[in-house]
Design a protein around this motif. Structure first.
Motif, PDB file in Angstrom:
ATOM      1  N   SER A  50      -7.138  36.641  -3.653  1.00 45.05           N
ATOM      2  CA  SER A  50      -8.124  37.939  -3.511  1.00 45.05           C
ATOM      3  C   SER A  50      -7.492  38.176  -5.327  1.00 45.05           C
ATOM      4  O   SER A  50      -8.689  38.217  -5.775  1.00 45.05           O
ATOM      5  CB  SER A  50      -7.861  38.776  -2.880  1.00 45.05           C
ATOM      6  OG  SER A  50      -7.714  38.076  -0.813  1.00 45.05           O
ATOM      7  N   ALA A  51      -6.425  38.415  -5.467  1.00 45.94           N
ATOM      8  CA  ALA A  51      -6.587  38.498  -6.489  1.00 45.94           C
ATOM      9  C   ALA A  51      -6.483  37.611  -8.304  1.00 45.94           C
ATOM     10  O   ALA A  51      -7.214  37.942  -9.138  1.00 45.94           O
ATOM     11  CB  ALA A  51      -5.206  38.957  -6.871  1.00 45.94           C
ATOM     12  N   HIS A  52      -6.269  36.158  -8.014  1.00 48.72           N
ATOM     13  CA  HIS A  52      -6.753  35.266  -9.320  1.00 48.72           C
ATOM     14  C   HIS A  52      -7.181  34.322  -9.032  1.00 48.72           C
ATOM     15  O   HIS A  52      -7.395  33.776  -9.882  1.00 48.72           O
ATOM     16  CB  HIS A  52      -5.073  34.852  -8.892  1.00 48.72           C
ATOM     17  CG  HIS A  52      -3.369  36.244  -9.351  1.00 48.72           C
ATOM     18  ND1 HIS A  52      -3.937  36.602 -10.516  1.00 48.72           N
ATOM     19  CD2 HIS A  52      -2.911  36.508  -8.741  1.00 48.72           C
ATOM     20  CE1 HIS A  52      -3.171  37.768 -10.589  1.00 48.72           C
ATOM     21  NE2 HIS A  52      -2.398  37.297  -9.573  1.00 48.72           N
ATOM     22  N   LEU A  56      -8.547  32.548 -12.447  1.00 55.65           N
ATOM     23  CA  LEU A  56      -8.017  30.669 -12.520  1.00 55.65           C
ATOM     24  C   LEU A  56      -8.965  29.849 -12.247  1.00 55.65           C
ATOM     25  O   LEU A  56      -8.766  28.809 -13.436  1.00 55.65           O
ATOM     26  CB  LEU A  56      -7.419  30.274 -11.289  1.00 55.65           C
ATOM     27  CG  LEU A  56      -5.965  30.615 -11.211  1.00 55.65           C
ATOM     28  CD1 LEU A  56      -5.590  30.758  -9.710  1.00 55.65           C
ATOM     29  CD2 LEU A  56      -4.211  30.394 -11.883  1.00 55.65           C
ATOM     30  N   VAL A  57     -10.231  29.883 -12.489  1.00 55.93           N
ATOM     31  CA  VAL A  57     -11.692  29.539 -12.249  1.00 55.93           C
ATOM     32  C   VAL A  57     -11.786  29.452 -13.936  1.00 55.93           C
ATOM     33  O   VAL A  57     -12.196  28.534 -14.379  1.00 55.93           O
ATOM     34  CB  VAL A  57     -12.679  29.847 -10.921  1.00 55.93           C
ATOM     35  CG1 VAL A  57     -14.046  29.361 -11.687  1.00 55.93           C
ATOM     36  CG2 VAL A  57     -12.357  29.554 -10.288  1.00 55.93           C
ATOM     37  N   LEU A  98       0.816  27.998  -8.925  1.00 58.66           N
ATOM     38  CA  LEU A  98      -0.685  27.766  -9.436  1.00 58.66           C
ATOM     39  C   LEU A  98      -1.633  27.331 -10.418  1.00 58.66           C
ATOM     40  O   LEU A  98      -2.455  26.273 -10.750  1.00 58.66           O
ATOM     41  CB  LEU A  98      -1.319  28.749  -8.611  1.00 58.66           C
ATOM     42  CG  LEU A  98      -1.978  28.839  -7.432  1.00 58.66           C
ATOM     43  CD1 LEU A  98      -2.073  30.975  -7.411  1.00 58.66           C
ATOM     44  CD2 LEU A  98      -2.191  28.626  -6.720  1.00 58.66           C
ATOM     45  N   ARG A  99      -0.681  27.979 -11.361  1.00 62.51           N
ATOM     46  CA  ARG A  99      -1.336  28.073 -12.703  1.00 62.51           C
ATOM     47  C   ARG A  99      -0.981  26.522 -13.403  1.00 62.51           C
ATOM     48  O   ARG A  99      -1.861  25.583 -13.418  1.00 62.51           O
ATOM     49  CB  ARG A  99      -0.532  28.690 -14.210  1.00 62.51           C
ATOM     50  CG  ARG A  99      -1.183  30.093 -13.910  1.00 62.51           C
ATOM     51  CD  ARG A  99      -0.823  30.582 -15.502  1.00 62.51           C
ATOM     52  NE  ARG A  99      -0.628  32.106 -14.930  1.00 62.51           N
ATOM     53  CZ  ARG A  99       0.018  33.094 -14.969  1.00 62.51           C
ATOM     54  NH1 ARG A  99       1.205  32.484 -15.212  1.00 62.51           N
ATOM     55  NH2 ARG A  99       0.305  34.216 -14.736  1.00 62.51           N
ATOM     56  N   GLN A 100       0.205  26.456 -12.938  1.00 59.80           N
ATOM     57  CA  GLN A 100       0.800  24.645 -13.203  1.00 59.80           C
ATOM     58  C   GLN A 100      -0.345  23.347 -12.171  1.00 59.80           C
ATOM     59  O   GLN A 100      -0.191  22.570 -12.895  1.00 59.80           O
ATOM     60  CB  GLN A 100       1.989  24.172 -12.851  1.00 59.80           C
ATOM     61  CG  GLN A 100       2.725  22.904 -13.270  1.00 59.80           C
ATOM     62  CD  GLN A 100       4.486  23.041 -12.753  1.00 59.80           C
ATOM     63  OE1 GLN A 100       4.759  23.466 -12.073  1.00 59.80           O
ATOM     64  NE2 GLN A 100       5.123  22.553 -13.945  1.00 59.80           N
ATOM     65  N   SER A 101       0.021  23.723 -11.226  1.00 60.11           N
ATOM     66  CA  SER A 101      -0.989  23.199 -10.457  1.00 60.11           C
ATOM     67  C   SER A 101      -2.334  22.767 -10.991  1.00 60.11           C
ATOM     68  O   SER A 101      -2.701  22.068 -11.031  1.00 60.11           O
ATOM     69  CB  SER A 101      -1.240  23.371  -9.444  1.00 60.11           C
ATOM     70  OG  SER A 101      -2.291  22.321  -8.129  1.00 60.11           O
TER      71      SER A 101
END
Length: 201
Positions: A50-52, A56-57, A98-101
């Protein structure tokens, strides 16, 4: 007679229920230090999503260059972190994972795309899809076009620094490199970006 088990105390009031806490409160810190320890994968990943998801997209779009693929990359990253939630060494740093992924999956997409384009038969270009219209303005930006001409690592470093607003340490974690390498890629990327923009002007 065995001792009586103490009764489990139930939380009273809405403030004690994790599901009633707003994601803004939980995720105010970029390091995700506010994720409650007792949360399971469903609750934590739902809050993270919900927040990110949108930010990230936006990050992935700048790396893979189209909205549909960027959304798939980010969705896959969330699915992966949900499956690995119990194994995370530090769940409080979930956003960094998540960012690394997203960065790693974006690299895989670009490698696969390069192979496909190398061996694909030449044909008529596809008509632009509806989702591509959402980033039409972004596509026409001179800076974005210039970014696309940079080597992958330089582009990643600049996108994470100036679009993701991450620190050198966060960029190093996301890219899987040292902070010194981040400085090097960023400096070279900025120099190359200036040169490309000067030629375009």
């Amino acid at each position: 007679m065995p001792p009586k088990e103490p009764e489990e105390r139930k939380p009273t009031g809405k403030a004690a229920r994790p599901t009633d806490v707003t994601t803004e409160t939980l995720l105010a810190d970029r390091s995700m230090g506010a994720v409650p320890v007792g949360w399971d994968a469903d609750m934590a990943v739902t809050a993270l999503y919900s927040a990110h998801f949108r930010s990230l997209v936006r990050l992935a779009v700048l790396l893979v260059r189209d909205m549909a693929t960027a959304e798939e990359v980010v969705q896959d990253a969330f699915v992966a972190i949900h499956g690995a939630w119990r194994r995370l060494r530090d769940p409080d740093k979930a956003l960094a994972y998540l960012r690394q992924s997203v960065v790693n999956r974006s690299r895989s997409v670009l490698r696969h795309r390069a192979v496909v384009e190398k061996y694909a038969p030449k044909g008529l270009p596809d008509a632009p899809s509806a989702e591509n219209g959402a980033i039409g303005e972004l596509e026409r930006s001179a800076v974005i076009e210039a970014l696309r001409s940079l080597p992958t690592r330089q582009r990643e470093a600049l996108v994470l620094r100036y679009y993701g607003d991450l620190s050198e340490a966060e960029i190093a974690h996301a890219m899987g490199i040292s902070k010194g390498a981040v400085k090097s890629h960023t400096a070279r990327g900025m120099a190359a970006l200036r040169a490309v923009l000067e030629k375009m002007s």
